[in-house]
Scaffold this motif. Structure first.
Motif, PDB file in Angstrom:
ATOM      1  N   THR A 230       0.963  -0.926   0.558  1.00  0.00           N
ATOM      2  CA  THR A 230      -0.184  -0.085  -0.171  1.00  0.00           C
ATOM      3  C   THR A 230       0.817   1.780  -0.261  1.00  0.00           C
ATOM      4  N   LEU A 278      -1.376  -0.697  -4.228  1.00  0.00           N
ATOM      5  CA  LEU A 278      -0.413  -0.872  -5.485  1.00  0.00           C
ATOM      6  C   LEU A 278      -0.003  -2.702  -5.713  1.00  0.00           C
ATOM      7  N   ASP A 279      -0.150  -3.373  -4.646  1.00  0.00           N
ATOM      8  CA  ASP A 279      -0.888  -4.458  -4.975  1.00  0.00           C
ATOM      9  C   ASP A 279      -1.101  -5.793  -3.760  1.00  0.00           C
ATOM     10  N   VAL A 280      -2.230  -6.393  -4.755  1.00  0.00           N
ATOM     11  CA  VAL A 280      -2.560  -7.791  -3.291  1.00  0.00           C
ATOM     12  C   VAL A 280      -2.924  -9.137  -3.801  1.00  0.00           C
ATOM     13  N   THR A 281      -1.918 -10.121  -2.389  1.00  0.00           N
ATOM     14  CA  THR A 281      -1.655 -11.304  -3.806  1.00  0.00           C
ATOM     15  C   THR A 281      -2.789 -12.573  -2.787  1.00  0.00           C
TER      16      THR A 281
END
Length: 310
Positions: A230, A278-281
């Motif tokens: 984030t 920014l990214d999620v996994t």
């Protein structure tokens, strides 16, 4: 799918100390296998014994159907290895090392490709005495791969590598495995191993506790997590704590997914509070916690068996 390595009922002692106890497993061709366990579990001893560096008391080791002992090791021509630290000649360049160990001049294109993939171009023609730990480590890995091995055994290959070098190595291992090379990797960096390994060998006190796949191990622990990157990780942790979401002790922002609704709830919370995602996994589980749980249960069973035997 046929096996490239078969270890059956392997026993190894140093004097009166029994180090490996009836170790048995098979490695499938083209698979990336993680060898994990606590310090002193027997990982390095097992690897060195498979490479013919140690004799063994009983059992068998076969590589591509050929038996390996300290007296009989023709099959090791199919194997590349890096155990502990690479053996490097300080007054030879990295290029000299690769040419010295390459099986013929026809390997030139292959050598150049490995150098490029590991980003070694800038120093490969410098003498190795001036190499950093990470440079030496990459040279050792390159030497393990130089002769198109069918099996590669790596002990702590990420040792001394920076994040970019770690990614380069990860990409190289995946590429080589897709071409049919089998990898057996021991590493204490479990987060990297979780990204790489398809199969796992869990060893404790010299015995194989479990041979499984990464997917099966993580799924068996029944815990999925959501990893987030984030614009403000500190504020994100505070918001998650206040909203009573369960997080893991991982230094990254990692939330335990207790239901299918957890991810949309977390994402909604962050967006409503002005945090950019920014990214999620979604991860099936955490290798570290899963491994600790397997070791805990194994030791409980072992203790109960010993008490019943008395």
């Amino acid at each position: 799918m046929s096996s490239i390595l078969s270890v059956q009922n392997l026993n190894k002692s140093f004097g009166n100390k029994h180090v490996l106890h009836d170790v048995s497993f098979d490695l499938k061709k083209g698979h990336i296998v993680g060898l994990v366990g606590p310090n002193g579990a027997g990982k390095s001893t097992l690897m060195k014994t498979m490479l013919g560096l140690f004799n063994y008391d009983s059992g068998s080791i076969q590589i591509a159907g050929e038996t390996v002992t300290p007296q009989k090791h023709d099959a090791l021509s199919k194997v590349g290895a890096l155990i502990e630290y690479p053996g490097i000649y300080p007054f030879l360049t990295g290029w000299d090392h690769l040419q010295l160990f390459a099986d013929g001049d026809h390997q030139l294109i292959h050598i150049q490709k490995i150098i490029q993939q590991l980003n070694m171009d800038s120093y490969i023609k410098r003498k190795a005495k001036g190499y950093s730990l990470g440079m030496k480590q990459k040279l050792g890995i390159a030497l393990a791969l130089v002769n198109f091995p069918e099996l590669v055994i790596l002990d702590e290959p990420m040792n001394g590598l920076d994040p970019q070098a770690t990614k380069d190595l990860r990409d190289l291992i995946i590429t080589e495995s897709q071409r049919g090379t089998t990898f057996l990797i021991s590493s204490h960096i479990l987060s990297e191993l979780q990204r790489l390994a398809q199969d796992l060998l869990i060893i404790d006190e010299g015995s194989i506790v479990q041979q499984t796949t990464m997917h099966e191990l993580l799924a068996s622990q029944g815990k999925q997590t959501i990893m987030l990157m984030t614009s403000d990780d500190n504020k994100t942790r505070q918001l998650l704590k206040k909203a009573k979401f369960t997080t893991t002790p991982d230094p990254r922002v990692e939330v335990v997914a207790k239901s299918d609704d957890t991810m949309p709830q977390v994402l909604r919370l962050l967006v409503e509070n002005g945090i950019d995602i920014l990214d999620v996994t979604r991860l099936e589980g955490n290798l570290e916690s899963s491994l600790l749980e397997v070791l805990k249960q194994s030791r409980i069973k072992k203790k109960l068996a010993e008490e019943q035997a008395e």
